[in-house]
Scaffold this motif. Sequence first.
Motif, short mmCIF file in Angstrom:
data_model
loop_
_atom_site.label_atom_id
_atom_site.label_comp_id
_atom_site.label_asym_id
_atom_site.label_seq_id
_atom_site.Cartn_x
_atom_site.Cartn_y
_atom_site.Cartn_z
N ILE A 102 -4.33 78.51 111.40
CA ILE A 102 -4.50 78.77 109.97
C ILE A 102 -4.20 80.24 109.73
CG2 ILE A 102 -6.12 78.73 108.04
CD1 ILE A 102 -7.72 76.63 109.70
N ALA A 103 -3.35 80.53 108.74
CA ALA A 103 -3.02 81.90 108.38
C ALA A 103 -3.50 82.19 106.96
CB ALA A 103 -1.51 82.14 108.47
N ILE A 104 -4.25 83.28 106.80
CA ILE A 104 -4.69 83.72 105.47
C ILE A 104 -4.45 85.21 105.35
CG2 ILE A 104 -6.43 81.91 105.16
CD1 ILE A 104 -8.56 84.00 105.88
N GLU A 105 -4.42 85.69 104.11
CA GLU A 105 -4.25 87.11 103.87
C GLU A 105 -5.62 87.77 103.79
OE1 GLU A 105 -0.79 88.53 101.24
OE2 GLU A 105 -1.38 86.59 100.43
N ASP A 106 -5.70 88.97 104.32
CA ASP A 106 -6.91 89.78 104.20
C ASP A 106 -6.75 90.60 102.93
OD1 ASP A 106 -9.29 90.97 104.70
OD2 ASP A 106 -8.51 92.40 106.16
N GLY A 134 -14.50 86.73 100.22
CA GLY A 134 -15.16 87.26 101.42
C GLY A 134 -15.94 86.20 102.16
N TYR A 135 -16.69 85.41 101.42
CA TYR A 135 -17.48 84.34 102.04
C TYR A 135 -16.57 83.29 102.66
CZ TYR A 135 -20.84 80.55 102.55
OH TYR A 135 -21.62 79.54 103.05
N PHE A 136 -15.47 82.95 101.96
CA PHE A 136 -14.51 81.98 102.47
C PHE A 136 -13.95 82.44 103.81
CE2 PHE A 136 -10.02 80.75 102.83
CZ PHE A 136 -10.17 79.37 102.91
N LYS A 137 -13.54 83.71 103.88
CA LYS A 137 -12.97 84.25 105.12
C LYS A 137 -13.99 84.24 106.24
CE LYS A 137 -12.27 88.67 105.84
NZ LYS A 137 -11.79 90.04 105.74
N GLN A 138 -15.23 84.62 105.93
CA GLN A 138 -16.30 84.66 106.92
C GLN A 138 -16.57 83.26 107.49
OE1 GLN A 138 -19.93 86.05 105.16
NE2 GLN A 138 -21.13 85.76 107.02
N LEU A 182 -5.01 86.41 110.59
CA LEU A 182 -5.25 87.21 109.40
C LEU A 182 -4.07 88.14 109.17
CD1 LEU A 182 -8.99 88.32 109.57
CD2 LEU A 182 -7.91 86.99 107.79
N ALA A 183 -3.36 87.95 108.06
CA ALA A 183 -2.27 88.85 107.73
C ALA A 183 -2.88 90.16 107.23
CB ALA A 183 -1.38 88.24 106.66
N ASP A 184 -2.36 91.25 107.67
CA ASP A 184 -2.84 92.57 107.26
C ASP A 184 -2.81 92.68 105.73
OD1 ASP A 184 -3.65 95.27 107.66
OD2 ASP A 184 -1.59 95.91 107.26
N ARG A 185 -3.78 93.40 105.16
CA ARG A 185 -3.83 93.48 103.70
C ARG A 185 -2.62 94.22 103.12
NH1 ARG A 185 -9.31 96.35 102.19
NH2 ARG A 185 -9.87 94.39 103.09
N ALA A 206 5.36 83.61 99.12
CA ALA A 206 4.28 84.19 99.93
C ALA A 206 3.86 83.25 101.05
CB ALA A 206 3.09 84.54 99.05
N VAL A 207 3.79 81.95 100.74
CA VAL A 207 3.40 80.96 101.76
C VAL A 207 4.45 80.92 102.87
CG1 VAL A 207 3.14 78.48 102.17
CG2 VAL A 207 1.96 79.55 100.26
N ARG A 208 5.71 80.94 102.50
CA ARG A 208 6.77 80.93 103.51
C ARG A 208 6.69 82.17 104.39
NH1 ARG A 208 12.18 78.89 100.28
NH2 ARG A 208 11.43 76.80 99.86
N ASN A 209 6.39 83.32 103.79
CA ASN A 209 6.25 84.54 104.59
C ASN A 209 5.04 84.47 105.53
OD1 ASN A 209 8.51 86.04 103.74
ND2 ASN A 209 7.45 86.63 101.86
N LEU A 210 3.95 83.87 105.08
CA LEU A 210 2.78 83.71 105.94
C LEU A 210 3.06 82.71 107.06
CD1 LEU A 210 -0.17 83.74 103.38
CD2 LEU A 210 0.38 85.47 105.10
N LEU A 211 3.83 81.67 106.75
CA LEU A 211 4.19 80.70 107.80
C LEU A 211 5.07 81.36 108.85
CD1 LEU A 211 4.88 77.46 105.72
CD2 LEU A 211 3.00 77.90 107.31
N ALA A 212 5.86 82.36 108.46
CA ALA A 212 6.69 83.07 109.42
C ALA A 212 5.84 83.87 110.41
CB ALA A 212 7.65 84.00 108.69
N LEU A 213 4.61 84.21 110.00
CA LEU A 213 3.70 84.92 110.91
C LEU A 213 3.22 84.00 112.03
CD1 LEU A 213 1.34 87.01 108.62
CD2 LEU A 213 2.98 87.87 110.27
#
Length: 178
Positions: free
Chosen positions: A71-75, A97-101, A116-119, A170-177
């Motif tokens: 799972i990839a999410i943005e910070d 914040g709660y979701f990420k935690q 976690l993609a860097d902010r 943005a989703v495509r870029n996160l999938l590339a991570l």
Amino acid sequence: PNNLKALYKRIKHYQRLLARKRVANGKKATQANNYVKTRAKLQRDYRKVASIQHDIVQKFTTMLVNNYDRIAIEDLAVKQMQMSHVASKGLHRSMFGYFKQVLKYKCEWYGKELILADRYYPSTQRCSQCGHVKIGADKVGLDGNKKHGTKHNEYICYECGAVMERDENAVRNLLALL
């Protein structure tokens, strides 16, 4: 959910009532029986909202962890995203914040990988097709791009000419991570 909308409406109502009582009576208002009753109703509704929100986050994160191995999410820098009181209310209610935690500990618990993609990762500014990164006046913000006349939800690459939804890019870029 509709029940949350009704609760938010009721909370707004009780807050308005309490504010009116404080304006009319000053410090004496907090000792009046009706004020205490109204405050108890307000606190009850706050507890209900918190319970519903936590339940939604728990169920959604469990579904994510059960269905996906990575799972990839943005910070996100949520404080900087709170531009107006309208946007800040929505961001606060979304509980990033709660979701990420919760997602972090569930991924550890179930042995899944959380990326976690860097902010500062330019997921919304980088073209997912050619890799061009928008800088300076070319960037797309929450209000769009004034220079090029684009809306906030559309992404147009000025290098290759690709046109797509900003979130899709943005989703495509996160999938590339991954």
